[in-house]
Scaffold this motif. Sequence first.
Motif, PDB file in Angstrom:
ATOM      1  N   ARG A 202      15.504   5.574   4.276  1.00 14.25           N
ATOM      2  CA  ARG A 202      16.393   6.528   3.611  1.00 14.25           C
ATOM      3  C   ARG A 202      16.004   7.964   3.949  1.00 14.25           C
ATOM      4  O   ARG A 202      14.861   8.239   4.312  1.00 14.25           O
ATOM      5  N   PRO A 203      16.952   8.872   3.792  1.00 10.54           N
ATOM      6  CA  PRO A 203      16.691  10.273   4.153  1.00 10.54           C
ATOM      7  C   PRO A 203      15.557  10.920   3.366  1.00 10.54           C
ATOM      8  O   PRO A 203      14.857  11.788   3.879  1.00 10.54           O
ATOM      9  N   ALA A 204      15.400  10.500   2.097  1.00  9.49           N
ATOM     10  CA  ALA A 204      14.365  11.084   1.245  1.00  9.49           C
ATOM     11  C   ALA A 204      13.572   9.959   0.581  1.00  9.49           C
ATOM     12  O   ALA A 204      14.107   8.870   0.331  1.00  9.49           O
ATOM     13  N   PRO A 205      12.302  10.187   0.298  1.00  6.22           N
ATOM     14  CA  PRO A 205      11.504   9.161  -0.372  1.00  6.22           C
ATOM     15  C   PRO A 205      11.974   8.947  -1.809  1.00  6.22           C
ATOM     16  O   PRO A 205      12.658   9.808  -2.372  1.00  6.22           O
TER      17      PRO A 205
ATOM     18  N   PRO B 120       8.819  -1.048   1.063  1.00  6.86           N
ATOM     19  CA  PRO B 120       8.693   0.033   2.056  1.00  6.86           C
ATOM     20  C   PRO B 120       9.720  -0.054   3.181  1.00  6.86           C
ATOM     21  O   PRO B 120      10.255   0.968   3.616  1.00  6.86           O
ATOM     22  N   ARG B 121      10.001  -1.269   3.663  1.00  8.11           N
ATOM     23  CA  ARG B 121      10.953  -1.408   4.771  1.00  8.11           C
ATOM     24  C   ARG B 121      12.352  -0.944   4.374  1.00  8.11           C
ATOM     25  O   ARG B 121      13.181  -0.644   5.244  1.00  8.11           O
TER      26      ARG B 121
ATOM     27  N   SER C 285       0.817  -1.214   0.000  1.00  7.13           N
ATOM     28  CA  SER C 285       0.000   0.000   0.000  1.00  7.13           C
ATOM     29  C   SER C 285       0.848   1.261   0.000  1.00  7.13           C
ATOM     30  O   SER C 285       0.497   2.262  -0.636  1.00  7.13           O
ATOM     31  N   GLU C 286       1.978   1.234   0.714  1.00  9.37           N
ATOM     32  CA  GLU C 286       2.850   2.413   0.749  1.00  9.37           C
ATOM     33  C   GLU C 286       3.404   2.733  -0.642  1.00  9.37           C
ATOM     34  O   GLU C 286       3.517   3.900  -1.031  1.00  9.37           O
ATOM     35  N   ASN C 287       3.746   1.687  -1.399  1.00 12.38           N
ATOM     36  CA  ASN C 287       4.272   1.898  -2.745  1.00 12.38           C
ATOM     37  C   ASN C 287       3.165   2.330  -3.702  1.00 12.38           C
ATOM     38  O   ASN C 287       3.391   3.138  -4.611  1.00 12.38           O
ATOM     39  N   ARG C 288       1.984   1.798  -3.494  1.00  8.60           N
ATOM     40  CA  ARG C 288       0.844   2.203  -4.327  1.00  8.60           C
ATOM     41  C   ARG C 288       0.564   3.699  -4.141  1.00  8.60           C
ATOM     42  O   ARG C 288       0.321   4.422  -5.114  1.00  8.60           O
ATOM     43  N   THR C 289       0.626   4.152  -2.901  1.00 11.55           N
ATOM     44  CA  THR C 289       0.435   5.574  -2.622  1.00 11.55           C
ATOM     45  C   THR C 289       1.527   6.403  -3.284  1.00 11.55           C
ATOM     46  O   THR C 289       1.266   7.486  -3.835  1.00 11.55           O
TER      47      THR C 289
END
Length: 281
Positions: free
Chosen positions: A268-271, A262-263, A22-26
């Motif tokens: 990391r410092p930035a998405p 996601p993990r 879900s995090e990657n989908r977002t």
Amino acid sequence: MIRTPGDDAKLLALSDLHVSYSENRTLVEGLRPGSDDDWLLIAGDVGEKLDDITWALDTLRRRFATVVWAPGNHELWTRRDDPSELRGEAKYLRIVELCREMGVLTPEDPYPVWRGPGGPAVVAPLFLLYDYTFRPDGVTTQEAALAQAYKEGVVCTDEVLLHPDPYPTREAWCRARLAVTEERLASLDPDLPTVLVNHYPLVREPTRILRYPVFAQWCGTEHTADWHLRFRAAVAVYGHLHIPRTTYHDGVRFEEVSVGYPREWQKRPAPPALRQILPTP
């Protein structure tokens, strides 16, 4: 008909979207081009299920002027809960059909030419797989490399979920893909540079930093070790390793453009962000 990009256009890339998370989908839902003329290269591992793959590619092709997809290993997985039940080459060709319905370019289509800033350059999405030749140091056979992986407990899920049908083995499928792809690349205009887009690195060196070196055997093939030179690569784009970075090999820029799980990226410092391929940043 592909229109000529304007002066502010960019050739961008990303891979390993893994939209079943879900995090990657977002994250994918939030991706936007900086210009109406931007192209997006996707170097594999969008997802496993056809519905997820279609959703992600269709979402992105509605935003970017041109979307080019090369498959990763995850698209080729056949999970028990996947209603399509397609395996091996049949699943790959079904995804190609879906891409054509959406207007997404694939390794089975004529290679487009990027004529925007930093061009012209032939954009070549590749589907090559791997053949267990990225072996641990001192290991000389595929059997020994696999035995070491099982002993260490570091075995790619492909061994269970990536079926090579109708080929007898994954390495046989790899050999077939190498032959047809090499012929296509050799027939290109020798005056034009290329942007080679493959899920796996074309050279062995990027795998040297893997936490588990034995995993490299599922990360490419020694048979492409000189392709970035033979086929005039301005940039080689890849993913799979989940280690986004820029390296140079024989003076050629290699871009690992993974999002990852996601993990991984949440530490990391930035998405994750779209990586600029051309013009050279």
